[in-house]
Design a protein around this motif. Structure first.
Motif, PDB file in Angstrom:
ATOM      1  N   HIS A  39     -36.286  18.895-119.727  1.00 11.05           N
ATOM      2  CA  HIS A  39     -37.652  18.401-119.873  1.00 11.05           C
ATOM      3  C   HIS A  39     -37.753  16.886-119.855  1.00 11.05           C
ATOM      4  O   HIS A  39     -36.761  16.162-119.954  1.00 11.05           O
ATOM      5  CB  HIS A  39     -38.286  18.973-121.152  1.00 11.05           C
ATOM      6  CG  HIS A  39     -37.597  18.570-122.423  1.00 11.05           C
ATOM      7  ND1 HIS A  39     -37.670  17.300-122.950  1.00 11.05           N
ATOM      8  CD2 HIS A  39     -36.825  19.286-123.299  1.00 11.05           C
ATOM      9  CE1 HIS A  39     -36.994  17.240-124.075  1.00 11.05           C
ATOM     10  NE2 HIS A  39     -36.451  18.428-124.308  1.00 11.05           N
ATOM     11  N   GLU A  40     -38.984  16.421-119.772  1.00 16.29           N
ATOM     12  CA  GLU A  40     -39.286  14.992-119.723  1.00 16.29           C
ATOM     13  C   GLU A  40     -39.075  14.339-121.087  1.00 16.29           C
ATOM     14  O   GLU A  40     -38.720  14.990-122.078  1.00 16.29           O
ATOM     15  CB  GLU A  40     -40.734  14.799-119.272  1.00 16.29           C
ATOM     16  CG  GLU A  40     -41.742  15.392-120.248  1.00 16.29           C
ATOM     17  CD  GLU A  40     -43.175  15.077-119.868  1.00 16.29           C
ATOM     18  OE1 GLU A  40     -43.437  13.905-119.544  1.00 16.29           O
ATOM     19  OE2 GLU A  40     -44.022  15.980-119.919  1.00 16.29           O
ATOM     20  N   SER A  44     -40.674  19.632-124.129  1.00 16.01           N
ATOM     21  CA  SER A  44     -40.044  20.667-124.954  1.00 16.01           C
ATOM     22  C   SER A  44     -40.105  21.971-124.185  1.00 16.01           C
ATOM     23  O   SER A  44     -40.708  22.045-123.097  1.00 16.01           O
ATOM     24  CB  SER A  44     -40.780  20.819-126.292  1.00 16.01           C
ATOM     25  OG  SER A  44     -42.097  21.325-126.074  1.00 16.01           O
ATOM     26  N   VAL A  45     -39.526  23.017-124.734  1.00 15.66           N
ATOM     27  CA  VAL A  45     -39.569  24.331-124.087  1.00 15.66           C
ATOM     28  C   VAL A  45     -41.010  24.749-123.806  1.00 15.66           C
ATOM     29  O   VAL A  45     -41.358  25.162-122.688  1.00 15.66           O
ATOM     30  CB  VAL A  45     -38.866  25.391-124.961  1.00 15.66           C
ATOM     31  CG1 VAL A  45     -39.161  26.798-124.441  1.00 15.66           C
ATOM     32  CG2 VAL A  45     -37.363  25.158-124.995  1.00 15.66           C
ATOM     33  N   ALA A  46     -41.881  24.644-124.810  1.00 12.24           N
ATOM     34  CA  ALA A  46     -43.249  25.137-124.667  1.00 12.24           C
ATOM     35  C   ALA A  46     -44.039  24.375-123.615  1.00 12.24           C
ATOM     36  O   ALA A  46     -44.962  24.931-123.000  1.00 12.24           O
ATOM     37  CB  ALA A  46     -43.968  25.063-126.011  1.00 12.24           C
ATOM     38  N   LEU A 109     -32.712  21.665-112.877  1.00 10.70           N
ATOM     39  CA  LEU A 109     -34.067  21.247-112.530  1.00 10.70           C
ATOM     40  C   LEU A 109     -34.570  20.352-113.655  1.00 10.70           C
ATOM     41  O   LEU A 109     -34.834  20.810-114.759  1.00 10.70           O
ATOM     42  CB  LEU A 109     -34.979  22.467-112.359  1.00 10.70           C
ATOM     43  CG  LEU A 109     -36.388  22.215-111.812  1.00 10.70           C
ATOM     44  CD1 LEU A 109     -36.991  23.503-111.248  1.00 10.70           C
ATOM     45  CD2 LEU A 109     -37.341  21.627-112.851  1.00 10.70           C
ATOM     46  N   GLY A 110     -34.661  19.060-113.369  1.00 16.28           N
ATOM     47  CA  GLY A 110     -35.063  18.107-114.382  1.00 16.28           C
ATOM     48  C   GLY A 110     -36.354  17.415-114.028  1.00 16.28           C
ATOM     49  O   GLY A 110     -36.642  17.154-112.859  1.00 16.28           O
ATOM     50  N   ASP A 113     -37.217  12.078-117.544  1.00 11.40           N
ATOM     51  CA  ASP A 113     -35.937  11.859-118.219  1.00 11.40           C
ATOM     52  C   ASP A 113     -34.956  12.982-117.906  1.00 11.40           C
ATOM     53  O   ASP A 113     -33.753  12.745-117.744  1.00 11.40           O
ATOM     54  CB  ASP A 113     -36.145  11.816-119.743  1.00 11.40           C
ATOM     55  CG  ASP A 113     -36.524  10.446-120.270  1.00 11.40           C
ATOM     56  OD1 ASP A 113     -36.957   9.596-119.473  1.00 11.40           O
ATOM     57  OD2 ASP A 113     -36.422  10.238-121.498  1.00 11.40           O
ATOM     58  N   GLY A 114     -35.458  14.215-117.839  1.00 10.69           N
ATOM     59  CA  GLY A 114     -34.596  15.353-117.537  1.00 10.69           C
ATOM     60  C   GLY A 114     -33.972  15.265-116.160  1.00 10.69           C
ATOM     61  O   GLY A 114     -32.822  15.688-115.953  1.00 10.69           O
ATOM     62  N   ALA A 115     -34.709  14.710-115.189  1.00 13.09           N
ATOM     63  CA  ALA A 115     -34.159  14.528-113.845  1.00 13.09           C
ATOM     64  C   ALA A 115     -33.060  13.478-113.853  1.00 13.09           C
ATOM     65  O   ALA A 115     -32.046  13.606-113.153  1.00 13.09           O
ATOM     66  CB  ALA A 115     -35.269  14.138-112.872  1.00 13.09           C
TER      67      ALA A 115
END
Length: 274
Positions: A39-40, A44-46, A109-110, A113-115
Motif C-alpha cells: 500500500h501507499e 492499509s488493507v482496507a 503490486l505496489g 510508497d508500496g511501488a
C-alpha cells in the motif's frame, strides 16, 4: 507464524516480532501465483477497497495484502521514521512477510510508497519467487511539487478533515500520518533518491501513472524507461491522479490482467523449455 489464507483472518501475522494485519483473496499460494499488494504511504488493507477481489477475479491469481507496521490494525512504530524507511521495509520485512504467507510465485503490486518498496526489494534482494512488478504511481526521487502536496496534506491533517478520514482506517492515525509526512518533509529528504534500484531489475515491469498525479510527475516513469534492462510496459492515464486503481479502475484492471496473463504464458514457456 504461518497465516491462514482467508479474507477475514482471526489473528494478525507475527513477522519479525511485529503483529501485522493481513487479508487474502482467491486461490492460495499452492494453487496459483500470488499478487502481493503493497500500500501507499497512508494506506492499509482496507483502503484497497474492492481492488483485491477484482484482481483475483480478473487474473485467477491469489491476492495477499497486509498493512505495514504503523498502519491499519498493525502494531505501531516508533517515530520519527528513519528517512530510509522504504529501503528498510524492502530489505528487512517484505521477504519475511512473504515467508509467513507461504508465497511461492509472486508479482509485487505496489502503490506509491508500496511501488518504491517493491522496486527496492526486486532490485536488492535475490528472491526467485518474485516474477514481475506492477508499479502504480511509483517514486524514486523527491520532486518539488510532490513535496508541496505533502506539506498541503499536513495542513489538512491539522486544520481540515483528513485526520478524521484516515482515522477510519488506522488504529494509530497520528503514527500513520506523522511517520509518512514528517519523513517526506524533513529538509534532508529533498535529496532522497533510490533510482539506482531500477538498474538491478531483471524481471518484467508494468508501470502505471496518472498524468495529473499531484505527488509525482511522469519523470518517475521516464526514470524507469531510461534505466531498466528488463522488459517494461507503461500505462499513462489522462484525467487521473494518484490512485489509478481507484480513479480509473477498469482501465487499470484491464492492463494489470493482460500483463499477468502475458507474464505467466512466458513463465510456462520457460518451464516447458527447461
Amino acid at each position: 507464524m504461518a497465516i491462514t489464507w482467508t479474507d477475514a483472518p482471526q489473528e494478525r501475522a507475527q513477522v519479525n516480532g511485529t503483529a501485522l494485519e493481513y487479508a487474502c483473496w482467491g486461490p492460495s499460494p499452492d494453487q496459483a501465483p500470488t499478487l502481493v499488494l503493497l500500500h501507499e504511504g497512508l494506506g492499509s488493507v482496507a483502503q484497497w477497497k474492492d481492488v483485491p477481489q477484482a484482481l483475483t477475479d480478473a487474473t485467477g491469481f491469489g491476492v495477499f495484502a497486509y498493512s505495514r507496521a504503523g498502519y491499519g490494525a498493525s502494531d505501531p512504530v516508533s517515530l520519527p521514521r528513519p528517512l530510509d524507511y522504504m529501503t528498510r521495509e524492502a530489505e528487512d520485512n517484505l521477504g519475511a512477510v512473504m515467508d509467513a504467507a507461504g508465497i511461492k510465485q509472486a508479482v509485487l503490486l505496489g502503490h506509491s510508497d508500496g511501488a518504491t518498496i517493491a522496486t527496492l526489494f526486486a532490485g536488492s534482494v535475490s528472491d526467485m519467487r518474485v516474477r514481475g512488478l506492477i508499479l502504480i504511481a511509483p517514486h524514486f526521487f523527491a520532486e518539488a511539487d510532490g513535496l508541496a502536496a505533502i506539506r498541503a496534506a499536513g495542513k489538512d491533517f491539522v486544520e481540515g478533515d483528513l485526520r478524521s478520514k484516515l482515522a477510519k482506517y488506522h488504529a494509530n492515525v497520528d503514527v500513520a500520518f506523522r511517520g509518512w509526512h514528517d519523513a517526506w518533509t524533513d529538509p534532508a529528504f529533498a535529496n532522497w533518491n533510490v533510482a539506482d534500484a531500477i538498474d538491478h531489475l531483471r524481471i518484467p515491469v508494468l508501470a502505471i501513472q496518472g498524468r495529473d498525479d499531484p505527488y509525482g510527475t511522469l519523470a518517475q516513469i521516464d526514470e524507469i524507461e531510461t534505466r531498466i534492462y528488463s522488459p517494461v510496459e507503461t500505462l499513462i492515464l489522462d484525467g487521473c491522479g494518484h490512485a489509478p486503481h481507484l480513479e480509473q479502475a477498469d482501465a487499470t484492471l484491464a492492463e494489470i490482467s493482460e500483463f499477468c496473463a502475458r507474464l505467466w504464458r512466458l513463465e510456462q514457456q520457460e518451464v516447458a523449455f527447461a
